[in-house]
Design a protein around this motif. Structure first.
Motif, PDB file in Angstrom:
ATOM      1  N   GLY A 157       0.799  -1.213   0.000  1.00 53.56           N
ATOM      2  CA  GLY A 157       0.000   0.000   0.000  1.00 53.56           C
ATOM      3  C   GLY A 157       0.832   1.262   0.000  1.00 53.56           C
ATOM      4  O   GLY A 157       0.290   2.360   0.191  1.00 53.56           O
ATOM      5  N   GLY A 158       2.143   1.123  -0.220  1.00 49.45           N
ATOM      6  CA  GLY A 158       3.040   2.269  -0.234  1.00 49.45           C
ATOM      7  C   GLY A 158       4.163   2.063   0.763  1.00 49.45           C
ATOM      8  O   GLY A 158       3.909   1.736   1.928  1.00 49.45           O
ATOM      9  N   ALA A 159       5.398   2.267   0.322  1.00 52.31           N
ATOM     10  CA  ALA A 159       6.536   2.033   1.208  1.00 52.31           C
ATOM     11  C   ALA A 159       6.473   2.899   2.453  1.00 52.31           C
ATOM     12  O   ALA A 159       6.939   2.507   3.531  1.00 52.31           O
ATOM     13  CB  ALA A 159       7.843   2.292   0.450  1.00 52.31           C
ATOM     14  N   HIS A 160       5.879   4.089   2.342  1.00 48.09           N
ATOM     15  CA  HIS A 160       5.799   4.980   3.499  1.00 48.09           C
ATOM     16  C   HIS A 160       4.905   4.418   4.590  1.00 48.09           C
ATOM     17  O   HIS A 160       5.031   4.790   5.754  1.00 48.09           O
ATOM     18  CB  HIS A 160       5.314   6.366   3.074  1.00 48.09           C
ATOM     19  N   ARG A 161       3.973   3.514   4.237  1.00 47.10           N
ATOM     20  CA  ARG A 161       3.123   2.902   5.262  1.00 47.10           C
ATOM     21  C   ARG A 161       3.946   1.989   6.160  1.00 47.10           C
ATOM     22  O   ARG A 161       3.728   1.934   7.370  1.00 47.10           O
ATOM     23  CB  ARG A 161       1.981   2.124   4.608  1.00 47.10           C
ATOM     24  N   LEU A 162       4.884   1.286   5.572  1.00 48.22           N
ATOM     25  CA  LEU A 162       5.777   0.455   6.364  1.00 48.22           C
ATOM     26  C   LEU A 162       6.712   1.323   7.202  1.00 48.22           C
ATOM     27  O   LEU A 162       6.965   1.032   8.380  1.00 48.22           O
ATOM     28  CB  LEU A 162       6.572  -0.465   5.440  1.00 48.22           C
ATOM     29  N   THR A 163       7.189   2.418   6.628  1.00 47.48           N
ATOM     30  CA  THR A 163       8.096   3.312   7.351  1.00 47.48           C
ATOM     31  C   THR A 163       7.423   3.922   8.560  1.00 47.48           C
ATOM     32  O   THR A 163       7.998   3.967   9.656  1.00 47.48           O
ATOM     33  CB  THR A 163       8.589   4.429   6.408  1.00 47.48           C
ATOM     34  N   GLU A 164       6.197   4.413   8.394  1.00 43.27           N
ATOM     35  CA  GLU A 164       5.537   5.070   9.519  1.00 43.27           C
ATOM     36  C   GLU A 164       5.168   4.072  10.612  1.00 43.27           C
ATOM     37  O   GLU A 164       5.216   4.400  11.802  1.00 43.27           O
ATOM     38  CB  GLU A 164       4.311   5.845   9.050  1.00 43.27           C
ATOM     39  N   THR A 165       4.822   2.859  10.227  1.00 40.96           N
ATOM     40  CA  THR A 165       4.511   1.855  11.239  1.00 40.96           C
ATOM     41  C   THR A 165       5.752   1.515  12.049  1.00 40.96           C
ATOM     42  O   THR A 165       5.697   1.432  13.287  1.00 40.96           O
ATOM     43  CB  THR A 165       3.938   0.587  10.584  1.00 40.96           C
TER      44      THR A 165
END
Length: 477
Positions: free
Chosen positions: A271-279
């Motif tokens: 769903g977007g690399a930034h979703r993994l980063t923010e989690t």
């Protein structure tokens, strides 16, 4: 004292994103506020009348604080040369314990009791346990007496001892730099061996170890799956509605958590690399909830966040990795926006519930509408990205989810954008949200999904008007 929020960071967050620097800004600010909150507890206890906090309790609080400070010094990492450009070192074990999300509800409970003229006996006893755990994690030998609550002595990040006595009972705790010894009247001593990160093992049947899930990313620390902390309960009141209560997991439920978690990183990345980063940057612990009876099987689940427990996510057992990834995206937006709201005043609207939100049957206040629209915008972006890269049947499900969330955001945005209560920075924030919504529309869902989503919102609006518009002095849709 609190850092300014650069325009770049404000706009990143308005897009429901956030680079490493922006997320680190939110985390540092929340950690600073946690330390100030703890100082407020200490000051409130010291200043309380002796009928609320006795001289003996104040003396014990000072002893625990001194042990915590010693643990902080003993476990502090070596200073780094700023010229190396290496990342900031992790906090000491003592600070890690204070920054743990569920320390926030404990501190708030202390302050409520002290401000209300009630004796915070159990709250202060829990602080003694926090200090003991911090000292043990820092390798600092100590001996102390702790108090079990209702037959359970919870040692956060380590586990819990089920005592021989069923009520509140004293437990003598000693740490020799290698192992803990728990001694109580009328029962054998219990020896506990600390594990790295989270958990501690013992051969005693009366000991329940704390559990953790593997790190979300390679090399990242394990994530606590906290079903033991006494302050994980949701507070009473309308804010959480009929949200489920926290539970203690059995072995079967724990395995289900591990199964869902094992695929969550990949689902987030889809769903977007930034979703993994923010989690990875924001999530510090998971609190298991019971599954409400009205949700049923399939992809249903319930979840919540608590403003005073930054970094914690409360959730029922995830049915699958994709559903859990969506839950993380949804709930972490609430955490991000709440943290931003501590730094920036986005609006000055009152708390009157008069706004239509297609995901709720009741009128919402402006701030509640902003929170909901923000999280729904992130969900629309998450599902759209998945729809663009996945295959059937996941692709059709993702398009259906995207269409629903996008239509709901479209119905709520006019009230947000049109509010005269927005501050200048709040106006920039909401306008960027609207621009993000428009960019998502450049890749629409298939016509059938869009039509069904729009029909759903239209029906929800009609029902809302029928139920609430006549009773509201100034309904706002």
């Amino acid at each position: 004292m609190f850092p300014p929020v650069p325009d770049r960071a404000l706009l990143e967050l308005a897009r429901t994103e956030g680079g490493p620097d922006t997320l680190a800004l939110l985390v540092r600010d929340q950690d600073t506020r946690r330390l100030l909150l703890l100082r407020a507890v200490l000051d409130a206890a010291e200043g309380a009348d002796r009928t609320v906090c006795t001289p003996g309790q104040k003396a014990r609080l000072r002893e625990d604080w001194a042990l915590l400070a010693a643990a902080d010094r003993a476990g502090a990492p070596a200073p780094q040369d700023p010229r190396t450009g290496s990342p900031a070192p992790p906090p000491s074990p003592a600070r890690a314990r204070l920054f743990h999300p569920l320390t926030g509800p404990w501190a708030r409970s202390c302050l409520r009791a002290l401000d209300g003229g009630r004796r915070p006996v159990r709250d202060l006893a829990h602080f003694s346990a926090l200090a003991a755990v911090a000292a043990a994690r820092a390798g600092l030998p100590f001996t102390t007496r702790l108090t079990a609550r209702d037959g359970v002595l919870a040692l956060p990040s380590l586990g819990a001892l089920h005592t021989a006595a069923s009520g509140d009972a004293p437990v003598d705790v000693g740490y020799d730099g290698d192992r803990l010894t728990l001694r109580q009247h009328g029962a054998p001593d219990v020896t506990v061996h600390l594990e790295s990160g989270v958990g501690a093992w013992s051969g005693a049947l009366t000991w329940t170890p704390a559990h953790a899930l593997p790190g979300l990313l390679p090399g990242s620390p394990p994530l606590p799956l906290d079903d033991l902390d006494p302050y994980r309960e949701l507070p009473e009141g309308p804010r959480y509605g009929d949200a489920a209560r926290p539970v203690t997991l059995d072995e079967a439920e724990r395995k289900r958590w591990h199964q869902a978690w094992s695929g969550t990183a990949a689902a987030l990345r889809s769903g977007g690399a930034h979703r993994l980063t923010e989690t990875a940057a924001l999530l510090r612990c998971l609190v298991p909830l019971e599954m409400p009876s009205d949700i049923g099987a399939g992809r249903g689940s319930c979840s919540a966040t608590r403003r005073e427990a930054f970094g914690a996510l409360l959730s029922s057992t995830p049915p699958d990795p994709v559903t859990f990834a969506a839950t993380l995206v949804h709930e972490l937006q609430h955490a991000k926006l709440a943290a931003l709201g501590d730094l920036v005043t986005l609006h000055q609207a009152d708390a009157e519930p008069r706004y239509f939100a297609p995901w709720r049957p009741d009128p919402r206040p402006y701030d509640g509408l902003l929170q909901g629209t923000y999280s729904h915008l992130a969900m629309a972006a998450f599902h759209q990205r998945r729809a663009l890269i996945t295959r059937r049947p996941d692709r059709e499900w993702a398009w259906a989810q995207y269409a629903r969330y996008h239509a709901q955001v479209g119905a709520a945005l006019p009230a947000l954008v049109g509010s005269p209560d927005l501050t200048p920075r709040g106006r920039r924030f909401v306008d960027e949200m609207a621009a993000t919504y428009e960019r998502l529309a450049e890749h629409p869902a298939p016509r059938g999904h869009t039509a069904r989503a729009q029909a759903y919102v239209k029906a929800a609006r009609a029902l809302w008007r029928q139920r609430h518009a006549p009773a509201l002095p100034h309904p706002n849709e």
